[in-house]
Design a protein around this motif. Sequence first.
Motif, PDB file in Angstrom:
ATOM      1  N   MET A   1       0.848  -1.192   0.000  1.00  0.00           N
ATOM      2  CA  MET A   1       0.000   0.000   0.000  1.00  0.00           C
ATOM      3  C   MET A   1       0.881   1.239   0.000  1.00  0.00           C
ATOM      4  O   MET A   1       1.801   1.364   0.802  1.00  0.00           O
ATOM      5  N   GLY A   2       0.650   2.204  -0.920  1.00  0.00           N
ATOM      6  CA  GLY A   2       1.449   3.404  -1.007  1.00  0.00           C
ATOM      7  C   GLY A   2       1.116   4.392   0.087  1.00  0.00           C
ATOM      8  O   GLY A   2       0.083   4.288   0.760  1.00  0.00           O
ATOM      9  N   VAL A   3       1.996   5.392   0.235  1.00  0.00           N
ATOM     10  CA  VAL A   3       1.787   6.405   1.264  1.00  0.00           C
ATOM     11  C   VAL A   3       0.455   7.113   1.059  1.00  0.00           C
ATOM     12  O   VAL A   3      -0.281   7.399   2.000  1.00  0.00           O
ATOM     13  N   GLU A   4       0.125   7.413  -0.209  1.00  0.00           N
ATOM     14  CA  GLU A   4      -1.092   8.150  -0.501  1.00  0.00           C
ATOM     15  C   GLU A   4      -2.346   7.362  -0.142  1.00  0.00           C
ATOM     16  O   GLU A   4      -3.430   7.917   0.009  1.00  0.00           O
ATOM     17  N   GLN A   5      -2.232   6.037   0.009  1.00  0.00           N
ATOM     18  CA  GLN A   5      -3.386   5.198   0.331  1.00  0.00           C
ATOM     19  C   GLN A   5      -3.441   4.817   1.808  1.00  0.00           C
ATOM     20  O   GLN A   5      -4.438   4.271   2.261  1.00  0.00           O
ATOM     21  N   ASP A   6      -2.387   5.091   2.545  1.00  0.00           N
ATOM     22  CA  ASP A   6      -2.284   4.672   3.932  1.00  0.00           C
ATOM     23  C   ASP A   6      -2.386   5.916   4.822  1.00  0.00           C
ATOM     24  O   ASP A   6      -1.436   6.678   4.972  1.00  0.00           O
ATOM     25  N   ARG A   7      -3.529   6.122   5.445  1.00  0.00           N
ATOM     26  CA  ARG A   7      -3.768   7.342   6.220  1.00  0.00           C
ATOM     27  C   ARG A   7      -2.819   7.456   7.400  1.00  0.00           C
ATOM     28  O   ARG A   7      -2.331   8.553   7.708  1.00  0.00           O
ATOM     29  N   LEU A   8      -2.543   6.350   8.078  1.00  0.00           N
ATOM     30  CA  LEU A   8      -1.640   6.417   9.226  1.00  0.00           C
ATOM     31  C   LEU A   8      -0.227   6.769   8.778  1.00  0.00           C
ATOM     32  O   LEU A   8       0.467   7.556   9.427  1.00  0.00           O
ATOM     33  N   LEU A   9       0.196   6.208   7.660  1.00  0.00           N
ATOM     34  CA  LEU A   9       1.523   6.510   7.145  1.00  0.00           C
ATOM     35  C   LEU A   9       1.624   7.977   6.744  1.00  0.00           C
ATOM     36  O   LEU A   9       2.667   8.615   6.920  1.00  0.00           O
ATOM     37  N   GLN A  10       0.546   8.532   6.225  1.00  0.00           N
ATOM     38  CA  GLN A  10       0.516   9.957   5.916  1.00  0.00           C
ATOM     39  C   GLN A  10       0.747  10.793   7.170  1.00  0.00           C
ATOM     40  O   GLN A  10       1.459  11.805   7.140  1.00  0.00           O
ATOM     41  N   VAL A  11       0.140  10.368   8.268  1.00  0.00           N
ATOM     42  CA  VAL A  11       0.324  11.086   9.531  1.00  0.00           C
ATOM     43  C   VAL A  11       1.783  11.005   9.981  1.00  0.00           C
ATOM     44  O   VAL A  11       2.360  12.001  10.427  1.00  0.00           O
ATOM     45  N   VAL A  12       2.398   9.838   9.843  1.00  0.00           N
ATOM     46  CA  VAL A  12       3.807   9.673  10.199  1.00  0.00           C
ATOM     47  C   VAL A  12       4.665  10.626   9.366  1.00  0.00           C
ATOM     48  O   VAL A  12       5.550  11.320   9.900  1.00  0.00           O
ATOM     49  N   TRP A  13       4.414  10.656   8.057  1.00  0.00           N
ATOM     50  CA  TRP A  13       5.171  11.540   7.156  1.00  0.00           C
ATOM     51  C   TRP A  13       5.052  13.004   7.615  1.00  0.00           C
ATOM     52  O   TRP A  13       6.039  13.723   7.710  1.00  0.00           O
ATOM     53  N   ARG A  14       3.821  13.415   7.895  1.00  0.00           N
ATOM     54  CA  ARG A  14       3.572  14.821   8.251  1.00  0.00           C
ATOM     55  C   ARG A  14       4.227  15.192   9.581  1.00  0.00           C
ATOM     56  O   ARG A  14       4.901  16.226   9.684  1.00  0.00           O
ATOM     57  N   VAL A  15       4.030  14.352  10.595  1.00  0.00           N
ATOM     58  CA  VAL A  15       4.593  14.647  11.921  1.00  0.00           C
ATOM     59  C   VAL A  15       6.118  14.650  11.869  1.00  0.00           C
ATOM     60  O   VAL A  15       6.775  15.508  12.477  1.00  0.00           O
ATOM     61  N   ALA A  16       6.698  13.699  11.129  1.00  0.00           N
ATOM     62  CA  ALA A  16       8.157  13.648  11.002  1.00  0.00           C
ATOM     63  C   ALA A  16       8.694  14.895  10.310  1.00  0.00           C
ATOM     64  O   ALA A  16       9.701  15.483  10.739  1.00  0.00           O
ATOM     65  N   GLN A  17       8.027  15.320   9.243  1.00  0.00           N
ATOM     66  CA  GLN A  17       8.472  16.498   8.507  1.00  0.00           C
ATOM     67  C   GLN A  17       8.379  17.758   9.354  1.00  0.00           C
ATOM     68  O   GLN A  17       9.228  18.653   9.259  1.00  0.00           O
ATOM     69  N   GLU A  18       7.360  17.833  10.220  1.00  0.00           N
ATOM     70  CA  GLU A  18       7.238  18.972  11.129  1.00  0.00           C
ATOM     71  C   GLU A  18       8.430  19.066  12.081  1.00  0.00           C
ATOM     72  O   GLU A  18       8.755  20.149  12.586  1.00  0.00           O
ATOM     73  N   ARG A  19       9.087  17.926  12.317  1.00  0.00           N
ATOM     74  CA  ARG A  19      10.244  17.880  13.214  1.00  0.00           C
ATOM     75  C   ARG A  19      11.573  17.895  12.455  1.00  0.00           C
ATOM     76  O   ARG A  19      12.623  17.665  13.038  1.00  0.00           O
ATOM     77  N   GLY A  20      11.507  18.131  11.166  1.00  0.00           N
ATOM     78  CA  GLY A  20      12.718  18.255  10.374  1.00  0.00           C
ATOM     79  C   GLY A  20      13.307  16.944   9.892  1.00  0.00           C
ATOM     80  O   GLY A  20      14.500  16.875   9.576  1.00  0.00           O
ATOM     81  N   TYR A  21      12.473  15.908   9.796  1.00  0.00           N
ATOM     82  CA  TYR A  21      12.952  14.594   9.368  1.00  0.00           C
ATOM     83  C   TYR A  21      12.362  14.218   8.014  1.00  0.00           C
ATOM     84  O   TYR A  21      11.204  14.534   7.711  1.00  0.00           O
ATOM     85  N   ARG A  22      13.181  13.563   7.198  1.00  0.00           N
ATOM     86  CA  ARG A  22      12.723  12.964   5.948  1.00  0.00           C
ATOM     87  C   ARG A  22      12.352  11.507   6.204  1.00  0.00           C
ATOM     88  O   ARG A  22      12.950  10.851   7.070  1.00  0.00           O
ATOM     89  N   CYS A  23      11.406  10.986   5.456  1.00  0.00           N
ATOM     90  CA  CYS A  23      10.924   9.615   5.663  1.00  0.00           C
ATOM     91  C   CYS A  23      11.138   8.765   4.428  1.00  0.00           C
ATOM     92  O   CYS A  23      11.030   9.240   3.298  1.00  0.00           O
TER      93      CYS A  23
END
Length: 296
Positions: A1-23
């Motif tokens: 399942m891609g990131v765009e289809q996985d809502r929880l993974l989207q949240v991980v991406w967003r929260v990580a990016q807010e903290r200056g991390y790439r995923c």
Amino acid sequence: MGVEQDRLLQVVWRVAQERGYRCQLSRPDVVTLSGPATFTLTLGDIRRLAASCSAEQWAVLVADRIDTHIITLETDAEYPLDYTDFTVMQHLVRTRLYGTASVGVDGVRRIVAPGLVQRVLIDRVHTVTHVTYDMLAHWPVSEFELFAVAERNVRADGGVAITRDSFDIPTARGLPPIALLTGPEYLTAHARWLGEHQVTGPAGAVLIMPSKESIYAYPVTDVEVIRSMTVLADLAALHAEDPWLINSCVYWWRDAALDLAAITHREGNTVVIRPTDAFHRHTATLGDTGQAGASS
């Protein structure tokens, strides 16, 4: 399942990016975060926790996991631990019980009953690390002594809360209350000395540890224990989606030791209970009003 289809993974991406991390999704359900430091995040436990709360709470859940990793890395960098120094480690080791299905091969462990192993861990407050045999090789204690130290630390921590409830399930109607033990992070280790918690009878207690957060126990006193097995099996089935699962077996604590009392499993809407020969023989001495081994 891609990131765009996985809502929880989207949240991980967003929260990580807010903290200056790439995923990067490095393996299925494993995310590598790169930034001021690099670490991996395993999504299995997060998914199980997320299943028990609303989607609006996922960001808080994910942030807590990511922040815990970041704090731990910062602490390790500022106050590095020498894992070979047992004078420090002896105060940090703790112990917990696990189901055998979840245990790897590198950690210090011992079998305490069929389907149950005990492991030793290092508690860093924000994270927990399994003690390995390589670590133990540098310490001036035997494996047996290490377990004794870890158990002593868990006992000293205390914090076990005991409530008694009849529970709102059909099989529990009319049965005396079952004890529910909750509280400390290393709760399951307390099953090793259950007799100290005033939840046992003359022949010990039957108990379940469906996950690391709860122990249900019923005293082995009379024939009611036969019916309690069905209730315990039903309660274990209710925890099937919990994070940090252990197993659904019913255990028998007696004479300061744990043994298997019954294996349980679900068949459709029915929970099937298969008592061990030893427990069946014991219940046969309690009277003729019940039969251990029914299905609920």
